[in-house]
Each structure stands twice: as structure tokens, then as C-alpha cells.
Design a protein around this motif. Structure first.
Motif, mmCIF file in Angstrom:
data_model
loop_
_atom_site.group_PDB
_atom_site.id
_atom_site.type_symbol
_atom_site.label_atom_id
_atom_site.label_comp_id
_atom_site.label_asym_id
_atom_site.label_seq_id
_atom_site.Cartn_x
_atom_site.Cartn_y
_atom_site.Cartn_z
ATOM 1 N N UNK A 778 15.455 17.804 0.793
ATOM 2 C CA UNK A 778 14.307 17.994 1.664
ATOM 3 C C UNK A 778 13.122 17.235 1.093
ATOM 4 N N UNK A 779 12.361 16.632 1.969
ATOM 5 C CA UNK A 779 11.168 15.908 1.554
ATOM 6 C C UNK A 779 10.118 16.080 2.632
ATOM 7 N N UNK A 780 8.919 15.594 2.343
ATOM 8 C CA UNK A 780 7.845 15.821 3.302
ATOM 9 C C UNK A 780 6.879 14.640 3.316
ATOM 10 N N UNK A 781 6.102 14.610 4.388
ATOM 11 C CA UNK A 781 4.976 13.694 4.538
ATOM 12 C C UNK A 781 3.812 14.507 5.083
ATOM 13 N N UNK A 782 2.646 14.307 4.527
ATOM 14 C CA UNK A 782 1.448 14.817 5.178
ATOM 15 C C UNK A 782 0.437 13.689 5.251
ATOM 16 N N UNK A 783 -0.426 13.743 6.255
ATOM 17 C CA UNK A 783 -1.336 12.626 6.442
ATOM 18 C C UNK A 783 -2.583 12.995 7.204
ATOM 19 N N UNK A 784 -3.507 12.059 7.203
ATOM 20 C CA UNK A 784 -4.793 12.187 7.893
ATOM 21 C C UNK A 784 -5.044 10.905 8.652
ATOM 22 N N UNK A 785 -5.452 11.050 9.909
ATOM 23 C CA UNK A 785 -5.714 9.909 10.767
ATOM 24 C C UNK A 785 -7.118 10.036 11.340
ATOM 25 N N UNK A 786 -7.938 9.012 11.200
ATOM 26 C CA UNK A 786 -9.327 9.030 11.663
ATOM 27 C C UNK A 786 -9.570 7.871 12.610
ATOM 28 N N UNK A 787 -10.338 8.121 13.664
ATOM 29 C CA UNK A 787 -10.730 7.079 14.606
ATOM 30 C C UNK A 787 -12.191 7.258 14.982
ATOM 31 N N UNK A 788 -12.939 6.178 14.975
ATOM 32 C CA UNK A 788 -14.324 6.185 15.436
ATOM 33 C C UNK A 788 -14.562 4.934 16.259
ATOM 34 N N UNK A 789 -15.111 5.106 17.454
ATOM 35 C CA UNK A 789 -15.400 3.969 18.324
ATOM 36 C C UNK A 789 -16.710 4.241 19.055
ATOM 37 N N UNK A 790 -17.504 3.210 19.237
ATOM 38 C CA UNK A 790 -18.742 3.360 20.000
ATOM 39 C C UNK A 790 -19.270 1.994 20.403
ATOM 40 N N UNK A 810 -4.023 7.817 6.361
ATOM 41 C CA UNK A 810 -3.562 8.097 5.004
ATOM 42 C C UNK A 810 -2.302 8.942 5.108
ATOM 43 N N UNK A 811 -1.267 8.563 4.360
ATOM 44 C CA UNK A 811 -0.014 9.326 4.360
ATOM 45 C C UNK A 811 0.478 9.473 2.926
ATOM 46 N N UNK A 812 1.020 10.627 2.636
ATOM 47 C CA UNK A 812 1.594 10.890 1.314
ATOM 48 C C UNK A 812 3.007 11.437 1.511
ATOM 49 N N UNK A 813 3.975 10.825 0.827
ATOM 50 C CA UNK A 813 5.377 11.204 1.011
ATOM 51 C C UNK A 813 6.079 11.300 -0.336
ATOM 52 N N UNK A 814 7.046 12.213 -0.431
ATOM 53 C CA UNK A 814 7.894 12.290 -1.625
ATOM 54 C C UNK A 814 9.354 11.950 -1.303
#
Length: 948
Positions: A778-790, A810-814
Motif C-alpha cells: 500500500x502506498x499513498x499520494x497527497x497533494x495541494x493544487x492552487x489556482x489564481x486568475x484575474x 504539489x504532490x508527495x508520494x511514497x
């Protein structure tokens, strides 16, 4: 990248990261002030928005209206996607990045995750490709004939299969929905500075696009057709090491090949990593593509809607390759300096040196389309039937010639070395990916007389055939109450993948010395094909060498410039895979209020059953003496077929919920199970007897390179997924969103070793064969996604035409992927683990950081756009798997686009790609061990577009 470019790129990246933060702040404060002036907002609504601003507005609106977490790029008009290819367009979408081939965007990774974790569809249907995997070759489709691209980051049941990372949906125009007549033509000229350095070429190319959309019979019939011819060039210069790397004992003898470290000594004895060969390659190339996209829409009444669409693309590129090959990179190694990871810093060696030439052509034809019939027998019920077909055929033909050094030159005089092997040194500066290889200065690389021995001619042909036939039935019923709609459907598909790779080399090359001299003199290339070879690579010491005309050598040695491919295409390496899928789903949309807060979404489940049948050929082997002290293995010509079958059924539930916490703010949550299938080429049942080259000094060495070219029993990679997003839409031009996601994989992939028996010249030999299997890990990924537009409309004129969009993932995986030769290996009987020598890689295609930044300016007839893309390093598996680890270094590119409206409907357009000549660097089998770098150069396009 040279030092000046590195400094410039670091500064640019820092500025863009700082700009991302300032964009978030700018979006969060002034745009709120815009909404406090209703009159101004109403005036803005009356303005007709076009160009880049319109595309971003459409993308923001699509994201807001979709039930799943979606990012999109869409244009109301045909040809308005701001990119030269679909791949380039996709990499401007949040979380999407590209793998570059030939200097252009090809396969796409979502959220920093590899292409094999994504699913790609064309008008809602699976599409084939010629690469052997499941990703779409986006270079095959011109962006001028595509109207919208959606990326589903979360899954819903009616997507049927979807993907762990997401689903990429490419859509073309429906003529009745478009609702107006449009005739459009565009011609662009291309200039490639690298092409200008090719002797006899000016680096000039062109592409032309013509499209027509219209409606007839009181708007009951609509047609759309678009055609494009692309005639460009993509020259390339590269250094490469082979794809087979060995861990050599640090105390080996320098007289012959280094001694491979035995697995029993892993972790005990020192070692260093070396490839089988080093190659400098100069490539001259022409690239032609013809594409036709067509659609007919018929709406005889409000109850019926019939759509027929067809896509056709025929692409051919021809490469002339001139190689300088140090063919014995493991031989005579002394003074080896290496670090704690076995990465060589410097060494001295001796090797035969080859001047190789090849002429390669690749023809890839794509044909796809489908017929969809939608019937609405009542106001509440909608029934849809869809049939589709997709086929890709890729054929490669390569003619290759080798001429090698000898103790004597062409005139019979003894060389200063008195043997065929030339001393050289290898050195790489810490922090650089470009090694300095210096040939003993007494050996003149540009002297044709020194390359004449051991002539070898080969004619290779490979063919990949990928076909999908599919049918689908969907029903949707509108309801009142909490559940607003109930949908259900079934899908059937049959995918076939077949390939072969055959070599014709049984040529009689016996000739006396006088004949050798005549051929050598007749077929010499008087000037090196390119000026300034690898001049952008710091430390490079090789800029030219003696080259020969491939057509001439074939003609003089064999009597024909092209002797043709073998008629018998059978080989143990062939793949023949059939995959049948039957799937069904049921999904309910809901729409209600939670107190005073509107809530909508869907809940559903998919069931996917897959049956795989893989056929492989087996044959006894015979030893063939190459006549130069090496041998190779070949089949006897008697084959038997081995059939391996596999089946699996997967249940995929999903739920999406959207909470409207404020009129301009949405909170989204999603949970779902997803699957990503192995590549078709990874399901082969064949055997391959070399990783690169096939000149061996012993039977043991030859049989030691046998590997499985697939693992038919591989199952899909499964994951449980959770996403949560907050999205703020202060106005039509602005978006601020943040998404967090988590994926837990149930299983992974492990290399497992089976002992197999091979009959060689009548003797049975047992050899270990490495395959890949599903693991219980078993393994995992967690991440953060950001968007800004104007759009900075609050700035005083003329600065109010400025706009920006920044996205970051940003993604982190093992997750772990082992090297098949030097990593952990598993015994299928005892389940014991043999510890590896090098660290595992992560997911194929996984990048920890992905950044895209766009800035645009539109004022009256002027439109400007700059796009920056950054992707951190990633592991990239070879197509078919069962190979050693390969890493791609960080990539950052800057593109620029501009247009000027000359008169209504006519505009002058300019594009520049890869402005800073960013190369691509790869490493094997550990990161930092230089394997290959490519320089493509920049490309510039200028053109005229007219529409009526």
C-alpha cells in the motif's frame, strides 16, 4: 543548459513564484471592489469579450458549472485555443504538465502523476495511439481544430472508467450548436534556428489550416470540416548512454569488460555504474502532418439529435542520424572516481569507436470517430446510443550502417595505437548533466580513413497497430425532489494491440581491401552535417566526426539503397494483446438545500469487467558469429504460440458534493475509487533477448539479457481517493481556488524473477527472466493544487488590459518502483526478497512540483501572452515496462504569443516556443548519473488568419 541560462531561469522561476503570491493578493482585494459597483459590472456584461480573455472566462465558467472538480480550456470559436498543439494547450491547465518529445508537448501528466494514471478520451470516446501505452499522442491533433479540453480531477460514475489522476476529454465543434457560418483560413511560417545550422537547410517550415462551418435546411443539418497541412522541421542534437547499465566491481581488471557485481555481494563490495555504450548523435529531420476533422449534426426535431464525427491524421517524419559511438563503455576502465551512489565522476577507458549512420522514417496514421444518436421520447427521459472506432498504425523503417576502427587505417598503415581500441577519458562536473568525453588527441575523429572496418548493415522495421471498437448506451431520467436525475448505462469495448520488430541483416559484405577503399572514398560525407554541434552544452569536447552517406553505403555494399524488410515478421518479441471490457454504471444527481445553503452533486457506482488474452511466440535459438569476436542469438524459425489469459472485475463507487457557501463561493468534496490499467504493451507475452545492441562475447552474456516484454497477468492499479476544494468566483475574469487531495493505492508493481528454459543450438540453458507483478503493498499520494486568475481591470487605462493566471501543484508520494536489474527482486515460490543495490523510483511520471504561469495583455487590436511552465524531476518508465530506471530532470520552458488585428476578421499572429533553448536531460539508473541530453532549440511562427 549553460550557466547563463541556468541563472536566467532560476531568476525567472523565482519571479514567477513571487508573482503567484502577489496574484493571489491582487485577486483577493481589488476584484471584490469591482462587485460593489453594479453599474460598472452591467456595462462590462455588454462588452463582447474575445481572445485570451474570452478563453479564460469560458474556462472559469466551465469549472464553476461542472459537478466534479474540473479544470478546462475552451473557446467559443474554432481555432481560438491559444496554442500550436493540443499538448501545449493542455499544459496551461491547472495541474497538467507535459513530457517533451522532439521539443514539443506529447504525453500529459495530471497533478504531477504519470500519463498511465490518466484516462484520455476524444469526444467522450477512448482514443488509440502508436506508443504502446494508453495516453493520447496529443502532437497528432492540431489545436486549431479542437474547441474544448476538460480535465476531470475527480471521478463520477458516467465517466465509466476514468483514471486515478483524472480524465482528459478533448472535444470538437458541433455545427448546429455553434449556430453560425464560419469560413476560416490560416497560414503560418516556421523558423527554427537549429534547422538553420543544418547544412543545406534554412530551418524554414509552414502550416496551413482551413475550416468551414455551416447550417442548412432551417438549421436542422449542420456540417463542420477542418483540414491542416503541417510541414516543419525538428532537428536535434544529443548525447546518450545505452539503456542497459551494469554495477561494476570497483576492483575489476582493466584489461577487458568490467566484472559485474554479483547480487550476493550487494551492500558489501564497492561498485560503480556504467552503460554499455556512449553515443553522440546529430539529427536532421523533416516532419509532415495532414489532418482532417469533420462533423455532421442532424436535428430533425426536438426529440432527435444525431452526431457523426470523424478525425483523421497522417504524420510522417524522416530523420537522418549521424552517430559517433563509443561502443565498449565497460572495457579497459581505469582511474575510476565515483561517489557513494556509484555515480562515476571520471574514468579512463579504451573502446572501439564507430561512425554510424541511419535513415529513419516513421509514419503514424490515426483514424477515429463515432455516431451518436440521442432520443428524447418525453420531457424527462433521454436515451443515447453511441458507437465508436479508433485506430492508430505506426510504422518505423530504419536503415543503419556501422563502420569501426581497426589496428590499421584504410591505406593499410598501422595506427599509432596498433589496435582497434582508442583511449578516452570521461569526466562530469558536479551539478552538470553534460559529461566531457575526450578522445585521445592522437586519434583524428574527422579522418575517414580511420573508420572502415567491420562494416555492418541493418534494415529494421517495427509496426504497432492499436484499435478500439466500442459501443455505449445511456439513459437519463429527470425527477422531482432531492434526486433531480437518474442515469444509467452500459459500455462494451474491444481493444487490440499488436506489434512486431524485425531485422534484416543477412547481407553478404565480403569484399577485398581495394573494394573497401573504393566504397569508403565514394560514400564519404565531405562536410559534417551541422555547424556548432552541441555548442550550447558546457564542457562538450566533441563537435564533429567523419560521417558517411547511408544510401551510398547500402547501394555499394548490397546493390540496393533499400533491401526491404523481412517477409517473415514472426518473432518471440512480438506482442498480440486483446482486451475486452464490459462496464455498467448507475448515477443519481441531487439538488437540495442544507438550511439556507444550496447543495448539489451526484452519487453512483461503476462496475468494470476486463478480460485479457495475450499471445506470444516461443522458438529455439541458434548462435550466430558476427565475425568480429562477438556473437548474437537468433531464432531457428520454428515457432509455437503461448496464450496467457487474465480477467478481473472492479467496483468503483463515487460521490461528489458542492456546497454553495456564498453566491460566489463553492466548497466541493469528493470521494471515489479509481483504476488505471497497465499499458497494452505491458501485457505482452513475448521475450526479448537484448535491451540495446546484440553483440555479446559469450552465450552467458547474451542469455543474461533476456527479459519479458510484458506481463499479461498485470491487474489495474487501484486507489481510494478523497478531494476537497474551495473556489471563489468574484467576477467573470477571476478565480481563486485551492484543492487538497489524497490517494491510497491498494497494490503496486514488483519485479519477480522466473527461471525459464531456452534451447540454444540443441542445448537447454536456464536463464532468469524478470517480469512485473501486482504487489500487496500500500502506498499513498497527497497533494495541494492552487489556482489564481484575474484581469487587472481596476488599473488605469491602458493597464486595465493586463491579466494573469498562475497554477501550482504539489504532490508527495511514497510509491516505489524497483529497477529490474539492480533493485529488489522477488522469488515467486518462496516470496523471499533479494535486496537491491540502488534505491527505487516513485510512480512513473510523478513530479513533486508543477507550476504554470500566464500573463496576457489585450488592448484594442493587440493581444500578447507569455506562458511559463515548470516541472520538477520525475521517473519515466520505458514503454512496455520491465526495464531499468530512467529519470527526467527538471524542465522549464517559456513560450510567447502575440496577435494584431489588421481589420475585422483578419489578424497577424506570432508564436515563439522554448525561448531559452531549454534542453531535456535524463539519468539512469539513479538520479544524477547522466544518461542523455537533448537540444532542440527555439521555434518561431508568424502567420496570417482570416475569417468570415
Amino acid at each position: 543548459m549553460n550557466s547563463r541560462n541556468q541563472i536566467r531561469a532560476r531568476g525567472l522561476r523565482a519571479a514567477l513564484l513571487a508573482g503567484a503570491g502577489s496574484t493571489l493578493l491582487v485577486t483577493a482585494i481589488p476584484v471584490r471592489a469591482q462587485d460593489t459597483a453594479p453599474a460598472a459590472q452591467g456595462e462590462e456584461d455588454a462588452i463582447v469579450v474575445t481572445g485570451i480573455r474570452e478563453t479564460i472566462q469560458n474556462s472559469i465558467n466551465t469549472k464553476r458549472e461542472e459537478t466534479a472538480i474540473v479544470d478546462a480550456l475552451s473557446a467559443d470559436d474554432i481555432g481560438d485555443l491559444p496554442a500550436l498543439s493540443v499538448g501545449q494547450a493542455i499544459q496551461t491547465i491547472t495541474g497538467a504538465t507535459t513530457h517533451r518529445e522532439k521539443g514539443d508537448a506529447s504525453e500529459i501528466a495530471l497533478r504531477g502523476l504519470g500519463p498511465f494514471l490518466s484516462n484520455a478520451t476524444f469526444n467522450g470516446r477512448d482514443a488509440t495511439n502508436g506508443s504502446g501505452d494508453r495516453s493520447v499522442n496529443f502532437n497528432q491533433f492540431p489545436s486549431e481544430l479542437v474547441n474544448n479540453i476538460k480535465i476531470y480531477k475527480t471521478q463520477q460514475a458516467d465517466l465509466v472508467e476514468g483514471g486515478v489522476a483524472g480524465t482528459i476529454e478533448i472535444g470538437t465543434l458541433r455545427p448546429l450548436d455553434f449556430g453560425k457560418r464560419r469560413i476560416q483560413g490560416e497560414v503560418k511560417a516556421q523558423y527554427n534556428p537549429y534547422g538553420d545550422r543544418i547544412v543545406g537547410s534554412g530551418g524554414i517550415g509552414w502550416r496551413g489550416t482551413l475550416s468551414y462551418v455551416d447550417q442548412f435546411a432551417n438549421d436542422t443539418i449542420g456540417i463542420a470540416i477542418g483540414v491542416q497541412r503541417n510541414d516543419t522541421n525538428n532537428p536535434e542534437e544529443t548525447y546518450a548512454a545505452s539503456t542497459t547499465w551494469t554495477a561494476c566491481r570497483a576492483d575489476n581488471s582493466a584489461a577487458a569488460n568490467c566484472t559485474e557485481l554479483a547480487r550476493a555481494d550487494y551492500g558489501q563490495d564497492p561498485f560503480y555504474l556504467v552503460p554499455n555504450a556512449y553515443t553522440f548523435r546529430q539529427i536532421s529531420e523533416t516532419d509532415k502532418r495532414d489532418a482532417v476533422f469533420g462533423a455532421i449534426q442532424w436535428r430533425p426535431s426536438d426529440q432527435f439529435n444525431v452526431n457523426l464525427d470523424v478525425q483523421y491524421s497522417d504524420r510522417t517524419f524522416v530523420e537522418s542520424r549521424r552517430d559517433l559511438n563509443i561502443s565498449e563503455a565497460r572495457r579497459g576502465l581505469t582511474d575510476v572516481v565515483y561517489d557513494e551512489n556509484g555515480i562515476v565522476q571520471s574514468l579512463s577507458g579504451q573502446s572501439a569507436i564507430e561512425s554510424n549512420g541511419s535513415e529513419l522514417s516513421r509514419a503514424e496514421e490515426y483514424l477515429g470517430g463515432g455516431l451518436s444518436v440521442e432520443w428524447q421520447p418525453s420531457d424527462r427521459l433521454t436515451l443515447t446510443v453511441d458507437g465508436s472506432y479508433s485506430r492508430t498504425i505506426r510504422v518505423e523503417d530504419e536503415r543503419n550502417v556501422r563502420l569501426r576502427t581497426d589496428p590499421r587505417d584504410l591505406n593499410g598503415d598501422t595506427t599509432v595505437f596498433n589496435n582497434m581500441r582508442i583511449p578516452y577519458t570521461y569526466e562530469i562536473t558536479p551539478g552538470s548533466f553534460v559529461p566531457t568525453i575526450t578522445i585521445d588527441p592522437r586519434f583524428d575523429l574527422n579522418n575517414h580513413d580511420l573508420f572502415w572496418d567491420d562494416a555492418r548493415l541493418r534494415r529494421d522495421q517495427s509496426r504497432r497497430h492499436n484499435e478500439i471498437i466500442a459501443g455505449r448506451f445511456d439513459a437519463g431520467y429527470e425527477m422531482d425532489g432531492f434526486f433531480s436525475k437518474l442515469s444509467a448505462g452500459v459500455r462494451w469495448s474491444e481493444m487490440t494491440f499488436r506489434d512486431y520488430d524485425v531485422r534484416n541483416e543477412g547481407f553478404d559484405l565480403t569484399s577485398d581491401i581495394d573494394e573497401e577503399r573504393r566504397i569508403n572514398n565514394l560514400c564519404r560525407t565531405r562536410a559534417f552535417p551541422q555547424t556548432g554541434f552541441l555548442s550550447a552544452a558546457d564542457g562538450n569536447a566533441i563537435n564533429s566526426w567523419a560521417t558517411f552517406d547511408v544510401d551510398c553505403l547500402f547501394r555499394e555494399y548490397t546493390g540496393s539503397e533499400d533491401p526491404g524488410a523481412l517477409e517473415d515478421k514472426r518473432s518471440p518479441a512480438n506482442r498480440d494483446v486483446t482486451e475486452r471490457t464490459l462496464a455498467g454504471y448507475i448515477m443519481a444527481d441531487y439538488d437540495a438545500d442544507l438550511g439556507n445553503m444550496p447543495v448539489r452533486g451526484n452519487i453512483g457506482v461503476r462496475v468494470v469487467k476486463t478480460d485479457v488474452t495475450s499471445n506470444g511466440l516461443r522458438s529455439d535459438l541458434t548462435i550466430i558469429d558476427n565475425g568480429d569476436g562477438t556473437i548474437r542469438l537468433d531464432t531457428t524459425g520454428d515457432f509455437e504460440t503461448v496464450t496467457i489469459k487474465s480477467s478481473n472485475t472492479r467496483i468503483l463507487p463515487s460521490v461528489n458534493a458542492i456546497f454553495e457557501v456564498a453566491p460566489d463561493t463553492l466548497l466541493r468534496v469528493a470521494g471515489y475509487r479509481a483504476m488505471s490499467r497497465p499499458a497494452p504493451s505491458a501485457l505482452g507475452a513475448g521475450r526479448t533477448f537484448q535491451l540495446d545492441g546484440n553483440d555479446f562475447t559469450s552465450v552467458e552474456e547474451a542469455i543474461g539479457n533476456v527479459r519479458a516484454n510484458g506481463s499479461p497477468r498485470l491487474k489495474p492499479l487501484m486507489s481510494w481517493n478523497a478531494d476537497a476544494a474551495i473556489e471563489w468566483y468574484p467576477n467573470k475574469d477571476s478565480l481563486l481556488s485551492a484543492t487538497v487531495y489524497y490517494k491510497q493505492f491498494n497494490g503496486g508493481f514488483q519485479p519477480v524473477v522466473f527461471d525459464e528454459a531456452f534451447v540454444i543450438d540443441g542445448q537447454t540453458v536456464t536463464a532468469p527472466v524478470t517480469q512485473t507483478r501486482n504487489s500487496p503493498d500500500k502506498s499513498r499520494i497527497y497533494g495541494l493544487e492552487l489556482t489564481a486568475a484575474t484581469r487587472f481591470s481596476f488599473l488605469p487605462k491602458p493597464l486595465d488590459g493586463l491579466g494573469a493566471k498562475v497554477s501550482y501543484n504539489y504532490a508527495d508520494s511514497n510509491f516505489e518502483t524497483q529497477d529490474v536489474r539492480l533493485g529488489d527482486q522477488f522469488d515467486p515460490v518462496t516470496e523471499e526478497v533479494s535486496q537491491g543495490l540502488i534505491a527505487p523510483a516513485g510512480l512513473s511520471g510523478y513530479s513533486k512540483h508543477v507550476l504554470s504561469a500566464q500573463a496576457y495583455y489585450e488592448l484594442g487590436p493587440v493581444s500578447l501572452q507569455a506562458i511559463y511552465n515548470y516541472r520538477s524531476k520525475y521517473f519515466q518508465d520505458f514503454v512496455g515496462g520491465n526495464s531499468q530506471l530512467r529519470y527526467v530532470g527538471p524542465s522549464e520552458t517559456v513560450d510567447f504569443r502575440a496577435s494584431l488585428a489588421l481589420m475585422p476578421g483578419v489578424s497577424l499572429r506570432f508564436e515563439a516556443l522554448n525561448l531559452f533553448n531549454e534542453p531535456k536531460a535524463t539519468y539512469m539508473p539513479v538520479y544524477g548519473s547522466s544518461r542523455q541530453y537533448h537540444y532542440y532549440g527555439s521555434k518561431y511562427f508568424i502567420g496570417l488568419r482570416a475569417r468570415i
